[in-house]
Design a protein around this motif. Sequence first.
Motif, PDB file in Angstrom:
ATOM      1  N   GLU A 103       0.903  -1.238   0.060  1.00 45.89           N
ATOM      2  CA  GLU A 103       0.010   0.067   0.127  1.00 45.89           C
ATOM      3  C   GLU A 103       0.788   1.190   0.002  1.00 45.89           C
ATOM      4  N   LEU A 104       2.064   1.226   0.661  1.00 42.93           N
ATOM      5  CA  LEU A 104       2.876   2.283   0.761  1.00 42.93           C
ATOM      6  C   LEU A 104       3.522   2.706  -0.694  1.00 42.93           C
ATOM      7  N   LYS A 105       3.837   1.562  -1.545  1.00 36.34           N
ATOM      8  CA  LYS A 105       4.345   1.646  -2.624  1.00 36.34           C
ATOM      9  C   LYS A 105       3.236   2.230  -3.533  1.00 36.34           C
ATOM     10  N   ALA A 106       1.976   1.944  -3.509  1.00 31.00           N
ATOM     11  CA  ALA A 106       0.869   2.291  -4.240  1.00 31.00           C
ATOM     12  C   ALA A 106       0.784   3.933  -4.221  1.00 31.00           C
ATOM     13  N   TYR A 107       0.852   4.348  -2.593  1.00 29.02           N
ATOM     14  CA  TYR A 107       0.837   5.626  -2.261  1.00 29.02           C
ATOM     15  C   TYR A 107       1.775   6.706  -2.824  1.00 29.02           C
ATOM     16  N   GLU A 108       2.900   5.777  -2.956  1.00 28.43           N
ATOM     17  CA  GLU A 108       4.106   6.666  -3.507  1.00 28.43           C
ATOM     18  C   GLU A 108       3.685   7.202  -5.037  1.00 28.43           C
ATOM     19  N   ILE A 109       3.057   5.933  -5.587  1.00 26.13           N
ATOM     20  CA  ILE A 109       2.723   6.263  -7.030  1.00 26.13           C
ATOM     21  C   ILE A 109       1.754   7.432  -7.100  1.00 26.13           C
ATOM     22  N   TYR A 110       0.603   7.388  -6.366  1.00 24.48           N
ATOM     23  CA  TYR A 110      -0.516   8.368  -6.173  1.00 24.48           C
ATOM     24  C   TYR A 110       0.194   9.722  -6.124  1.00 24.48           C
ATOM     25  N   GLU A 111       1.363   9.790  -5.210  1.00 27.40           N
ATOM     26  CA  GLU A 111       2.036  11.106  -4.877  1.00 27.40           C
ATOM     27  C   GLU A 111       2.738  11.316  -6.087  1.00 27.40           C
ATOM     28  N   PHE A 112       3.212  10.591  -6.826  1.00 27.20           N
ATOM     29  CA  PHE A 112       3.935  11.284  -8.104  1.00 27.20           C
ATOM     30  C   PHE A 112       2.904  11.595  -9.114  1.00 27.20           C
ATOM     31  N   LEU A 113       1.817  10.733  -9.215  1.00 26.76           N
ATOM     32  CA  LEU A 113       0.863  11.411 -10.022  1.00 26.76           C
ATOM     33  C   LEU A 113       0.278  12.719  -9.816  1.00 26.76           C
ATOM     34  N   GLN A 114       0.187  13.016  -8.465  1.00 29.77           N
ATOM     35  CA  GLN A 114      -0.288  14.323  -8.087  1.00 29.77           C
ATOM     36  C   GLN A 114       0.615  15.411  -8.522  1.00 29.77           C
ATOM     37  N   SER A 115       1.939  14.987  -8.693  1.00 30.83           N
ATOM     38  CA  SER A 115       3.090  16.258  -9.189  1.00 30.83           C
ATOM     39  C   SER A 115       2.961  16.414 -10.638  1.00 30.83           C
ATOM     40  N   LEU A 116       2.390  15.424 -11.173  1.00 30.45           N
ATOM     41  CA  LEU A 116       1.959  15.686 -12.753  1.00 30.45           C
ATOM     42  C   LEU A 116       0.805  16.624 -12.909  1.00 30.45           C
ATOM     43  N   ASN A 117       0.705  17.250 -13.986  1.00 25.27           N
ATOM     44  CA  ASN A 117      -0.622  18.114 -14.355  1.00 25.27           C
ATOM     45  C   ASN A 117      -1.238  17.326 -15.288  1.00 25.27           C
ATOM     46  N   LEU A 118      -1.912  16.060 -14.722  1.00 26.04           N
ATOM     47  CA  LEU A 118      -2.555  14.986 -15.557  1.00 26.04           C
ATOM     48  C   LEU A 118      -4.005  15.664 -15.878  1.00 26.04           C
ATOM     49  N   VAL A 119      -4.308  15.199 -17.105  1.00 23.00           N
ATOM     50  CA  VAL A 119      -5.748  15.696 -17.543  1.00 23.00           C
ATOM     51  C   VAL A 119      -6.735  14.440 -17.653  1.00 23.00           C
ATOM     52  N   GLY A 120      -6.249  13.315 -17.580  1.00 17.12           N
ATOM     53  CA  GLY A 120      -6.911  12.311 -17.657  1.00 17.12           C
ATOM     54  C   GLY A 120      -6.064  10.996 -17.150  1.00 17.12           C
ATOM     55  N   ILE A 121      -6.678   9.987 -16.709  1.00 15.46           N
ATOM     56  CA  ILE A 121      -6.238   8.742 -16.360  1.00 15.46           C
ATOM     57  C   ILE A 121      -6.963   7.530 -16.664  1.00 15.46           C
ATOM     58  N   LEU A 122      -6.389   6.610 -17.326  1.00 16.10           N
ATOM     59  CA  LEU A 122      -7.101   5.069 -18.036  1.00 16.10           C
ATOM     60  C   LEU A 122      -6.319   3.985 -17.412  1.00 16.10           C
ATOM     61  N   ASP A 123      -7.277   3.196 -16.791  1.00 15.59           N
ATOM     62  CA  ASP A 123      -7.044   1.845 -16.176  1.00 15.59           C
ATOM     63  C   ASP A 123      -7.415   0.706 -17.169  1.00 15.59           C
ATOM     64  N   LEU A 124      -6.753   0.011 -17.958  1.00 15.53           N
ATOM     65  CA  LEU A 124      -7.135  -1.102 -18.676  1.00 15.53           C
ATOM     66  C   LEU A 124      -7.130  -2.320 -18.244  1.00 15.53           C
ATOM     67  N   HIS A 125      -8.484  -3.169 -18.297  1.00 12.49           N
ATOM     68  CA  HIS A 125      -8.353  -4.340 -17.750  1.00 12.49           C
ATOM     69  C   HIS A 125      -9.482  -5.362 -18.798  1.00 12.49           C
ATOM     70  N   SER A 126      -9.471  -6.434 -18.603  1.00 10.71           N
ATOM     71  CA  SER A 126     -10.204  -7.361 -19.167  1.00 10.71           C
ATOM     72  C   SER A 126     -10.973  -8.277 -18.294  1.00 10.71           C
ATOM     73  N   TYR A 127     -11.782  -9.306 -18.783  1.00  9.21           N
ATOM     74  CA  TYR A 127     -12.510 -10.103 -17.665  1.00  9.21           C
ATOM     75  C   TYR A 127     -12.548 -11.636 -18.330  1.00  9.21           C
ATOM     76  N   ASN A 128     -13.059 -12.370 -17.373  1.00  7.55           N
ATOM     77  CA  ASN A 128     -12.998 -13.946 -17.509  1.00  7.55           C
ATOM     78  C   ASN A 128     -14.246 -14.129 -18.351  1.00  7.55           C
ATOM     79  N   CYS A 129     -15.491 -13.508 -18.206  1.00  5.77           N
ATOM     80  CA  CYS A 129     -16.651 -14.014 -18.629  1.00  5.77           C
ATOM     81  C   CYS A 129     -16.567 -13.945 -20.270  1.00  5.77           C
ATOM     82  N   SER A 130     -16.996 -14.904 -20.688  1.00  7.99           N
ATOM     83  CA  SER A 130     -16.963 -14.952 -22.329  1.00  7.99           C
ATOM     84  C   SER A 130     -18.094 -14.236 -22.827  1.00  7.99           C
ATOM     85  N   ASN A 131     -19.351 -13.927 -22.199  1.00  2.52           N
ATOM     86  CA  ASN A 131     -20.462 -13.117 -22.955  1.00  2.52           C
ATOM     87  C   ASN A 131     -20.670 -11.817 -22.296  1.00  2.52           C
ATOM     88  N   LEU A 132     -19.608 -11.307 -21.427  1.00  6.57           N
ATOM     89  CA  LEU A 132     -19.774 -10.096 -21.062  1.00  6.57           C
ATOM     90  C   LEU A 132     -19.715  -8.955 -21.804  1.00  6.57           C
TER      91      LEU A 132
END
Length: 315
Positions: A103-132
């Motif tokens: 969690e501390l490692k994740a929070y370090e990333i969060y603090e880094f993201l706060q230091s950037l002037n980000l306009v958008g964040i995208l988190d890409l995933h997939s899923y196991n269900c074949s019909n979703l």
Amino acid sequence: MNIYEFEEIENQDLNYLINNYDDFSIFRKKGNDSSRAVFISTILHGDEVCGLNAILNELDSNQNYNCDVYFMIGNVNAARFCERLIDVNFNRIWTQNPTSEIELKAYEIYEFLQSLNLVGILDLHSYNCSNLIQHCFTSNTDEFSINVSRKFCEFTFINRGDENLFVDLTRDICPSFIVECGSNKTTGADEFAFNTIRKFFQIFEVCNYENLNVFDISQGVFNGEVNIKFNENTSLNDVIIREDIESLNITKISAGEFFADCDNLDFFRFNELDIEKYFYVENGKVYFKKNCTINLFNNEFDRLIESGFYIYDEN
């Protein structure tokens, strides 16, 4: 957390990255204006590789970007073994009050993201269900963010923001989105992820693609989310879920719809949730108690215990 320039890995593939870099490595491709940036998260679940394949293909296409593009590789250790996760779910460690090492490692990333002037964040995933069907999650509830999500997928789900998800913690930085791109490890998921990145870049003025028309494709936005999980001690002997339960994902479910064979609701993990608002038992069977929509339900017990499924008010 380490930051690398994209030129270091240019023309390399997924296997090269997961075998030569560590968890939470971040890469930057400089654009014309470094005063603003976008950020893409990939493989938070090690077996969901569509996002990493897609961002590598996009960045290798030699487009001219108006701003800096960052992307992160998450659970690299799990990806090396084609596993969803090893020990820890990297999508459930994003908290303002970190205690564990991860969690501390994740929070370090969060603090880094706060230091950037980000306009958008995208988190890409997939899923196991074949019909979703592909869908989008966001914890941002402003009109702009909802309108953006409606351009990514046919269905948008509003997160409550209390599950320690990446998209929950980053919502206060800028509009932040999860896109579930299709069935795991399929060409279709890779293609959908690639098209989503290009939509994301066009919407946030990172790049203008000739003949790419981005428009509202939404069929619904769902709110009132509750994350429901099974007890850690639940087994197949405790509850028999209807075999076609996955076919009910992202459909309108009516009160009284059959859910499972069981003579009690003890297989659910209650926490502070009043489970009787959503399900009831009658004659050894469990039924839905209210009109609703469910999402990300599958019959794998480890998933139902680890991350569960989601239930939404009918919209």
